[in-house]
Design an enzyme around this catalytic site. Structure first.
Site, PDB file in Angstrom:
ATOM      1  N   LYS A  37     -70.736  82.283  23.617  1.00 28.13           N
ATOM      2  CA  LYS A  37     -70.534  82.470  25.065  1.00 28.13           C
ATOM      3  C   LYS A  37     -70.750  81.141  25.796  1.00 28.13           C
ATOM      4  O   LYS A  37     -71.318  80.197  25.222  1.00 28.13           O
ATOM      5  CB  LYS A  37     -71.510  83.538  25.576  1.00 28.13           C
ATOM      6  N   TYR A 262     -77.401  56.224  46.736  1.00 28.49           N
ATOM      7  CA  TYR A 262     -77.475  56.989  47.986  1.00 28.49           C
ATOM      8  C   TYR A 262     -78.904  57.071  48.519  1.00 28.49           C
ATOM      9  O   TYR A 262     -79.860  57.184  47.748  1.00 28.49           O
ATOM     10  CB  TYR A 262     -76.969  58.409  47.754  1.00 28.49           C
TER      11      TYR A 262
HETATM   12  C1  LIG Z   1     -77.120  85.098  24.342  1.00 28.13           C
HETATM   13  C2  LIG Z   1     -77.446  86.270  23.506  1.00 28.13           C
HETATM   14  C3  LIG Z   1     -77.857  86.107  22.162  1.00 28.13           C
HETATM   15  C4  LIG Z   1     -78.159  84.766  21.545  1.00 28.13           C
HETATM   16  O1  LIG Z   1     -79.466  84.376  21.886  1.00 28.13           O
HETATM   17  P1  LIG Z   1     -80.107  83.007  21.312  1.00 28.13           P
HETATM   18  O2  LIG Z   1     -81.492  83.017  21.849  1.00 28.13           O
HETATM   19  O3  LIG Z   1     -79.296  81.901  21.876  1.00 28.13           O
HETATM   20  O4  LIG Z   1     -80.016  83.072  19.840  1.00 28.13           O
HETATM   21  C5  LIG Z   1     -78.030  87.246  21.395  1.00 28.13           C
HETATM   22  N1  LIG Z   1     -77.835  88.480  21.926  1.00 28.13           N
HETATM   23  C6  LIG Z   1     -77.470  88.671  23.207  1.00 28.13           C
HETATM   24  C7  LIG Z   1     -77.305  90.051  23.719  1.00 28.13           C
HETATM   25  C8  LIG Z   1     -77.288  87.583  24.048  1.00 28.13           C
HETATM   26  O5  LIG Z   1     -76.959  87.771  25.325  1.00 28.13           O
END
Ligand SMILES: *Cc1c(COP(=O)(O)O)cnc(C)c1O
Length: 366
Positions: A37, A262
């Site tokens: 993601k 700035y």
């Molecule tokens: C983002 C997410 C993960 C991955 O988590 P990490 O801590 O990056 O391994 C797993 N399960 C769900 C539901 C998530 O939203």
């Protein structure tokens, strides 16, 4: 195409090292779902997927549009959409993505769309809330879910899952175990009333590390694949996967009393060589890193960021560093540097990684 000189290099060998590190912690039959993601945690979801696709069972994305990008890039692996919205349910079917159905509104709408589209046995995933209180059905919903699902032959439950609230925090051990137990109880009830056994999964990266007894059929590997283990011992075993690099655009000699940037935030107290680098707060370099809170590496030496971080540039002090315009600048190439940035920004490495802007070119190295 994107010819920006600031690049995020992705190391294929480091990604595979990390994948294998977690694989070794798991039973051989445990499947891995790699979470890509948010552009693969700010790297490049398609490139990450291509690197690991032959070794993993599933990918997970947050939103349908992220899954569409993977499909359009030719990724054939099953893809779980963790947080589908009402508007994307039809698109999910078009692109053969697999929705997480997390409440009755989404479940009922998806069943209706699946019926309209006359799909049969479409794989769906059911998420239960066991304490994070974010997304998911409650354990008391089990009978109603089963009634809905059994009324339809349009879908088949591919997996049942939940998410731990504090898997990285050993002070919350009891809470995590309670979540796992609640989840196991829900699964038992679901299994009792289904004539098939969907896969089950609950662990993210820190879950794999701290609760491997709960690996069930599959685990969801996110941050660990990218080289950060939420724990110094784990991170030490992992390889850094992304290096953010740029070049010096210009070097200025600033005299005592003159200022840089700035609001004239940096005032030279002695003759200062200032180098301008083409990366700014629009690229994920937080303004909190200005005024010497952050640094880059030039010719193996730290160069502190001076003055305020601009939208597209930073200026760094290179008075003591022998360097020229055009020289390479390392914004980070080690997990400790990412952790340091996170610390200075009062956040976690996840946010540093996912803040890297899309205008920065991605480059995969073996
Ligand atoms: C983002 C997410 C993960 C991955 O988590 P990490 O801590 O990056 O391994 C797993 N399960 C769900 C539901 C998530 O939203």
């Amino acid at each position: 195409m994107n010819d920006h000189v600031t690049v995020l290099e992705i190391s294929e060998s480091a990604v595979l090292h990390n994948l294998h590190y977690f694989k070794k912690k798991l039973a051989p039959e445990t499947k891995i779902m790699v979470v890509v993601k948010a552009f693969g945690y700010g790297s490049d979801a398609v490139e990450m997927a291509k690197i690991v696709q032959n070794e993993v069972a599933y990918f997970a994305v947050a939103y349908a549009c992220e899954g569409v990008v993977l499909r359009e890039a030719g990724i054939k692996t099953p893809i779980l959409v963790l947080h589908p919205q009402m508007q994307n349910l039809a698109q999910i079917i078009t692109y053969r993505l697999e929705p997480n159905l997390y409440n009755f509104k989404i479940l009922e709408r998806f069943l209706a769309i699946a019926d309209e589209k006359v799909v049969m046995n479409y794989p769906v995933h059911i998420k239960f809330n066991t304490g994070l209180n974010r997304l998911g059905f409650w354990h008391t919903d089990v009978p109603a879910i089963l009634a809905e699902i059994k009324r339809s032959n349009n879908v088949v439950i591919q997996s049942i899952f939940s998410h731990l609230a504090a898997s990285e925090d050993l002070n919350e051990h009891e809470f995590n175990v309670q979540q796992i137990n609640t989840f196991a109880y829900i699964v038992k009830q679901m299994y009792e009333h289904l004539d098939y056994e969907p896969m089950i999964h609950v662990l993210n990266t820190s879950g794999i590390v701290n609760y491997s007894q709960a690996q069930f059929d599959m685990v969801r590997l996110g941050i660990g694949l990218y080289g950060l283990g939420n724990d110094p011992k784990e991170t030490a075993q992992l390889k850094n996967t992304t290096s953010l690099k740029s070049v010096i655009s210009q070097i200025n000699l600033v005299q005592p009393g003159e200022t840089v940037g700035y609001n004239r935030a940096f005032v030279a107290s002695s003759p200062t060589r200032s180098a301008t680098i083409p990366i700014g707060h629009a690229d994920g370099i937080s303004r909190k890193l200005g005024n010497k809170n952050g640094f880059v590496i030039i010719n193996n030496q730290p160069a502190p960021i001076i003055g305020n971080v601009c939208m597209d540039m930073i200026m760094v002090d290179v008075t003591k560093i022998s360097c020229n315009e055009g020289d390479e600048v390392i914004v980070f190439n080690h997990q400790q540097h990412i952790e340091y940035m996170a610390h200075k920004c009062e956040t976690i490495p996840y946010e540093i990684l996912t803040s890297i802007s899309q205008r920065i070119k991605r480059l995969v190295k073996k």
